[in-house]
Write a protein that holds these residues in place. Sequence first.
Motif, PDB file in Angstrom:
ATOM      1  N   LEU A  29     -39.803  58.374  25.017  1.00  0.00           N
ATOM      2  CA  LEU A  29     -40.064  59.848  25.187  1.00  0.00           C
ATOM      3  C   LEU A  29     -41.084  58.917  26.543  1.00  0.00           C
ATOM      4  O   LEU A  29     -41.566  58.617  26.345  1.00  0.00           O
ATOM      5  CB  LEU A  29     -41.068  61.045  25.009  1.00  0.00           C
ATOM      6  N   PHE A  30     -40.764  60.268  28.070  1.00  0.00           N
ATOM      7  CA  PHE A  30     -42.169  59.469  28.720  1.00  0.00           C
ATOM      8  C   PHE A  30     -42.624  61.009  28.975  1.00  0.00           C
ATOM      9  O   PHE A  30     -41.802  62.407  29.917  1.00  0.00           O
ATOM     10  CB  PHE A  30     -41.479  59.000  30.719  1.00  0.00           C
ATOM     11  N   GLN A  31     -43.820  61.165  28.739  1.00  0.00           N
ATOM     12  CA  GLN A  31     -44.646  63.151  29.121  1.00  0.00           C
ATOM     13  C   GLN A  31     -45.073  62.453  30.869  1.00  0.00           C
ATOM     14  O   GLN A  31     -46.223  61.089  30.735  1.00  0.00           O
ATOM     15  CB  GLN A  31     -46.199  63.040  28.231  1.00  0.00           C
ATOM     16  N   MET A  32     -45.281  62.847  31.351  1.00  0.00           N
ATOM     17  CA  MET A  32     -45.662  62.918  32.734  1.00  0.00           C
ATOM     18  C   MET A  32     -46.803  63.913  32.906  1.00  0.00           C
ATOM     19  O   MET A  32     -46.918  65.114  32.658  1.00  0.00           O
ATOM     20  CB  MET A  32     -44.017  62.897  33.964  1.00  0.00           C
ATOM     21  N   THR A  33     -46.954  63.933  34.772  1.00  0.00           N
ATOM     22  CA  THR A  33     -47.856  64.447  35.352  1.00  0.00           C
ATOM     23  C   THR A  33     -47.625  64.890  36.643  1.00  0.00           C
ATOM     24  O   THR A  33     -48.265  64.217  37.652  1.00  0.00           O
ATOM     25  CB  THR A  33     -49.419  65.093  35.017  1.00  0.00           C
ATOM     26  N   THR A  34     -45.957  65.515  37.038  1.00  0.00           N
ATOM     27  CA  THR A  34     -45.230  64.918  37.879  1.00  0.00           C
ATOM     28  C   THR A  34     -46.163  65.889  39.378  1.00  0.00           C
ATOM     29  O   THR A  34     -46.822  66.668  39.186  1.00  0.00           O
ATOM     30  CB  THR A  34     -44.091  65.524  37.578  1.00  0.00           C
ATOM     31  N   VAL A  46     -47.912  67.049  31.775  1.00  0.00           N
ATOM     32  CA  VAL A  46     -49.130  67.419  30.760  1.00  0.00           C
ATOM     33  C   VAL A  46     -50.321  67.422  32.179  1.00  0.00           C
ATOM     34  O   VAL A  46     -50.362  66.691  33.262  1.00  0.00           O
ATOM     35  CB  VAL A  46     -49.217  66.762  29.633  1.00  0.00           C
ATOM     36  N   GLY A  47     -50.786  68.043  31.831  1.00  0.00           N
ATOM     37  CA  GLY A  47     -52.344  68.119  32.596  1.00  0.00           C
ATOM     38  C   GLY A  47     -52.582  68.461  33.131  1.00  0.00           C
ATOM     39  O   GLY A  47     -51.822  69.992  33.988  1.00  0.00           O
ATOM     40  N   SER A  48     -52.775  68.823  34.507  1.00  0.00           N
ATOM     41  CA  SER A  48     -53.685  68.936  35.954  1.00  0.00           C
ATOM     42  C   SER A  48     -52.658  68.997  36.765  1.00  0.00           C
ATOM     43  O   SER A  48     -52.504  67.433  37.567  1.00  0.00           O
ATOM     44  CB  SER A  48     -54.815  69.360  36.384  1.00  0.00           C
ATOM     45  N   HIS A  49     -51.899  69.455  37.483  1.00  0.00           N
ATOM     46  CA  HIS A  49     -50.751  68.896  38.707  1.00  0.00           C
ATOM     47  C   HIS A  49     -51.237  68.960  39.921  1.00  0.00           C
ATOM     48  O   HIS A  49     -52.394  70.139  40.423  1.00  0.00           O
ATOM     49  CB  HIS A  49     -48.839  69.762  38.568  1.00  0.00           C
ATOM     50  N   GLY A 104     -56.725  65.863  25.813  1.00  0.00           N
ATOM     51  CA  GLY A 104     -57.261  65.055  26.530  1.00  0.00           C
ATOM     52  C   GLY A 104     -56.109  63.477  27.027  1.00  0.00           C
ATOM     53  O   GLY A 104     -55.617  63.162  27.052  1.00  0.00           O
ATOM     54  N   GLY A 105     -55.012  64.938  26.563  1.00  0.00           N
ATOM     55  CA  GLY A 105     -53.610  63.984  26.513  1.00  0.00           C
ATOM     56  C   GLY A 105     -53.293  63.231  27.932  1.00  0.00           C
ATOM     57  O   GLY A 105     -53.698  64.265  29.167  1.00  0.00           O
ATOM     58  N   ALA A 106     -52.533  62.543  28.042  1.00  0.00           N
ATOM     59  CA  ALA A 106     -52.137  61.740  29.530  1.00  0.00           C
ATOM     60  C   ALA A 106     -50.906  61.234  29.784  1.00  0.00           C
ATOM     61  O   ALA A 106     -49.494  61.723  28.828  1.00  0.00           O
ATOM     62  CB  ALA A 106     -52.948  60.852  30.177  1.00  0.00           C
ATOM     63  N   ALA A 107     -50.328  61.309  30.789  1.00  0.00           N
ATOM     64  CA  ALA A 107     -48.498  60.082  31.119  1.00  0.00           C
ATOM     65  C   ALA A 107     -49.162  59.391  30.338  1.00  0.00           C
ATOM     66  O   ALA A 107     -49.725  58.605  29.794  1.00  0.00           O
ATOM     67  CB  ALA A 107     -48.438  60.169  32.778  1.00  0.00           C
ATOM     68  N   GLY A 108     -47.611  58.928  29.389  1.00  0.00           N
ATOM     69  CA  GLY A 108     -46.876  57.364  28.717  1.00  0.00           C
ATOM     70  C   GLY A 108     -45.985  57.778  27.946  1.00  0.00           C
ATOM     71  O   GLY A 108     -44.761  58.793  27.993  1.00  0.00           O
ATOM     72  N   VAL A 109     -45.733  56.934  27.661  1.00  0.00           N
ATOM     73  CA  VAL A 109     -43.839  56.533  27.035  1.00  0.00           C
ATOM     74  C   VAL A 109     -44.720  56.224  25.286  1.00  0.00           C
ATOM     75  O   VAL A 109     -46.135  55.704  25.326  1.00  0.00           O
ATOM     76  CB  VAL A 109     -43.976  55.097  27.469  1.00  0.00           C
ATOM     77  N   ALA A 110     -43.893  57.542  24.924  1.00  0.00           N
ATOM     78  CA  ALA A 110     -43.479  56.618  23.315  1.00  0.00           C
ATOM     79  C   ALA A 110     -42.536  56.594  22.873  1.00  0.00           C
ATOM     80  O   ALA A 110     -41.252  56.969  23.538  1.00  0.00           O
ATOM     81  CB  ALA A 110     -44.821  57.970  22.785  1.00  0.00           C
ATOM     82  N   PHE A 111     -42.177  55.994  21.529  1.00  0.00           N
ATOM     83  CA  PHE A 111     -40.829  56.071  21.065  1.00  0.00           C
ATOM     84  C   PHE A 111     -40.066  57.109  19.273  1.00  0.00           C
ATOM     85  O   PHE A 111     -41.720  56.845  18.665  1.00  0.00           O
ATOM     86  CB  PHE A 111     -40.386  54.005  20.108  1.00  0.00           C
ATOM     87  N   VAL A 112     -39.154  56.878  19.171  1.00  0.00           N
ATOM     88  CA  VAL A 112     -39.224  57.383  18.460  1.00  0.00           C
ATOM     89  C   VAL A 112     -38.044  57.001  17.348  1.00  0.00           C
ATOM     90  O   VAL A 112     -36.776  56.373  18.539  1.00  0.00           O
ATOM     91  CB  VAL A 112     -39.345  59.244  18.168  1.00  0.00           C
ATOM     92  N   ASP A 113     -37.968  56.861  16.621  1.00  0.00           N
ATOM     93  CA  ASP A 113     -36.839  55.901  15.842  1.00  0.00           C
ATOM     94  C   ASP A 113     -35.191  57.015  15.568  1.00  0.00           C
ATOM     95  O   ASP A 113     -35.614  57.803  14.620  1.00  0.00           O
ATOM     96  CB  ASP A 113     -36.835  54.683  14.704  1.00  0.00           C
ATOM     97  N   ILE A 114     -33.928  57.104  15.415  1.00  0.00           N
ATOM     98  CA  ILE A 114     -33.319  58.522  15.441  1.00  0.00           C
ATOM     99  C   ILE A 114     -32.016  57.903  14.518  1.00  0.00           C
ATOM    100  O   ILE A 114     -31.495  56.704  13.952  1.00  0.00           O
ATOM    101  CB  ILE A 114     -32.546  58.860  16.605  1.00  0.00           C
ATOM    102  N   ASP A 115     -32.226  58.668  13.145  1.00  0.00           N
ATOM    103  CA  ASP A 115     -32.355  57.933  11.953  1.00  0.00           C
ATOM    104  C   ASP A 115     -30.767  58.900  11.780  1.00  0.00           C
ATOM    105  O   ASP A 115     -30.857  60.270  10.922  1.00  0.00           O
ATOM    106  CB  ASP A 115     -32.757  58.219  10.832  1.00  0.00           C
TER     107      ASP A 115
END
Length: 275
Positions: free
Chosen positions: A6-11, A210-213, A242-253
Amino acid sequence: MVRAALFQMTTGIDPQANAAAIVDAIEQARAGGAAMLFTPEMSGLLDRKRDRAREAITTETDDIVLAAVREAARREGIWVHIGSLAIAREDGKWANRAFVIDGSGDIRARYDKIHMFDVDLASGESWRESNAYTPGDDVVTVETPLGRLGLAICYDVRFPALFEALGLARCDVIAVPAAFTVPTGQAHWHLMQRARAVEASAYILSAAQVGSHEDGRETYGHSLAVDPWGEVLLDMKGADDGGAAGVAFVDIDHERIAQVRAQLPSLANRRAIAK
């Protein structure tokens, strides 16, 4: 198990810069072993000033973000769900359109947001999505490396009938990319994502802004992954912590999906309600 990112962005208001950020996220997702990357609603442009936005909103053929993502997906051999882009339609209006792109760079599915965000919030924020965008009509699913993927966008999450349809289509995963406001996110974001996962007996993957655009808005963040039992597996930080843009991972079972559907077969037990 199959891994999703998942890519959380501040577009911002520059599509070229937004495209570069997504391409970088695609590379991170591939390096992290993900089979598919998910981005938020309006990944290519987030601009509430529609006169200015109009200069950057083009057809699919000319959209530089879509082209860059397709090329990066092909180069990295990874699937990408673009949460949505603002796309110019032939009738002069715009579509809030999601894309599923395979590891060859081909478009496998499109989904136009069905429910328009037309609201007046107590915070003073007022939004009229329908003034510029034309709603879609179709429920969309597509086969992906994660299994059958159902498509929704942001405000759609408030309308259970769509998720009932996706559940009855036996979706393994449902994408709910978003650009949630902070007030509505604080009140309802986690609640609704978990409820939709339980109702559909499916994983919910919700990449968020996320955040101020640059256009002056603030979005809630908290990109989520929820399993079919309603358990939150991933909760990225939001605007409130304090969240920011970034990539995180999750496994689908997929065994987890089967276990939940066997233990609590609500989809099989469903009965039509007389009107």
